[in-house]
Design a protein around this motif. Structure first.
Motif, PDB file in Angstrom:
ATOM      1  N   ARG A  26       0.833  -1.205   0.000  1.00  0.00           N
ATOM      2  CA  ARG A  26       0.000   0.000   0.000  1.00  0.00           C
ATOM      3  C   ARG A  26       0.862   1.247   0.000  1.00  0.00           C
ATOM      4  NH1 ARG A  26      -4.586  -0.279   4.537  1.00  0.00           N
ATOM      5  NH2 ARG A  26      -4.487   1.945   4.092  1.00  0.00           N
ATOM      6  N   LEU A  66      -9.604  -4.328  -1.398  1.00  0.00           N
ATOM      7  CA  LEU A  66      -9.455  -2.891  -1.163  1.00  0.00           C
ATOM      8  C   LEU A  66      -9.472  -2.095  -2.465  1.00  0.00           C
ATOM      9  CD1 LEU A  66      -6.620  -2.867   1.550  1.00  0.00           C
ATOM     10  CD2 LEU A  66      -9.079  -2.527   1.915  1.00  0.00           C
ATOM     11  N   LEU A  68      -7.029  -2.012  -4.643  1.00  0.00           N
ATOM     12  CA  LEU A  68      -5.700  -1.473  -4.944  1.00  0.00           C
ATOM     13  C   LEU A  68      -4.992  -2.260  -6.043  1.00  0.00           C
ATOM     14  CD1 LEU A  68      -4.495  -0.660  -1.327  1.00  0.00           C
ATOM     15  CD2 LEU A  68      -5.410   0.909  -3.030  1.00  0.00           C
ATOM     16  N   PRO A 156      -7.617   2.913   2.765  1.00  0.00           N
ATOM     17  CA  PRO A 156      -7.401   2.470   1.380  1.00  0.00           C
ATOM     18  C   PRO A 156      -7.765   3.544   0.359  1.00  0.00           C
ATOM     19  CG  PRO A 156      -9.247   1.304   2.381  1.00  0.00           C
ATOM     20  CD  PRO A 156      -8.552   2.019   3.474  1.00  0.00           C
ATOM     21  N   THR A 159      -4.807   5.818   0.120  1.00  0.00           N
ATOM     22  CA  THR A 159      -3.717   5.206  -0.649  1.00  0.00           C
ATOM     23  C   THR A 159      -3.923   5.441  -2.137  1.00  0.00           C
ATOM     24  OG1 THR A 159      -3.384   3.482   1.016  1.00  0.00           O
ATOM     25  CG2 THR A 159      -2.523   3.044  -1.177  1.00  0.00           C
TER      26      THR A 159
END
Length: 226
Positions: A26, A66, A68, A156, A159
């Motif tokens: 992350r 998340l 990502l 998140p 990020t």
């Protein structure tokens, strides 16, 4: 009878190995070390992290939930490439959550935490230092709000947003506007005004959303998402 001088007690780790992998990836995404579209193979991640394939797989599953990372057209996964629709949704949710975090920070943060947050909006010499200060500002804001559910939702998002910032500041005037918005938010927090802090957070998020969408649309026109 045990010897009181013989202390072999091992402290329980605060996070599991997969959680440590998630945290480090992350941060690499937020710092731009793993840019959008970057391929992430299991073999490479095992080599980079030094952990087992099982831990890497578990971490990748969590990073996918998340938003990502995403499945790669070839194999494995890649860092998620955000299109206009995804960016709009991210900022809609951020606009609902971040003012609440600002308000809770005012109500719950200590004087020391407020001072630390205000310090993050002081002038920085380089763009890299400014981005790092903003990252830390967001971390302090979420921590000082003292709401674990809010933290699990905002972290998140932050990020993904932080990974977009280097792109957003290419929009003329956005860098200077962002600096002013963070200063206004910090001033409202320093005055311990939850209403002003929430309003400043709303203004900042909406201005940031506009710049991010503009930047992503430019990028999409140059590099269509596959």
């Amino acid at each position: 009878m045990t010897d009181p001088k013989l202390d072999l007690l091992i402290d329980r780790p605060t996070e599991s190995v997969p959680e440590m992998v998630v945290r480090r990836i992350r941060r690499a995404i937020a710092d731009g070390l793993l840019p959008p579209g970057r391929q992430l193979t299991e073999r490479e991640l095992v080599e980079l992290t030094g952990v087992s394939r099982t831990s890497v797989r578990e971490a990748m599953r969590h990073l996918q939930t998340l938003g990502l990372v995403e499945p790669s057209p070839s194999r494995g996964v890649r860092v998620a490439r955000l299109g206009s629709a995804e960016v709009r949704e991210i900022y809609e949710v951020r606009d609902a959550l971040e003012p609440a975090a600002a308000e809770l920070f005012v109500l719950r943060a200590t004087d020391e935490e407020v001072a630390a947050l205000v310090e993050k909006v002081q002038p920085r010499e380089s763009g890299e230092e400014r981005l790092q200060a903003i990252y830390e500002f967001d971390e302090l804001l979420v921590a000082g709000a003292r709401n674990s559910l809010l933290k699990s939702m905002l972290e998140p998002l932050h990020t993904r947003i932080h990974a977009l910032r280097s792109l957003s500041v290419t929009i003329p005037g956005r860098r200077e506007s962002s600096v002013r918005e963070y200063i206004e938010l910090a001033e409202a927090i320093a005055e311990r005004s939850p209403e002003r802090a929430a309003e400043a957070a709303h203004r900042h998020v909406r201005a940031a959303a506009k710049a991010a969408l503009e930047a992503v649309k430019i990028l999409e026109s140059q590099h269509p998402k596959s």
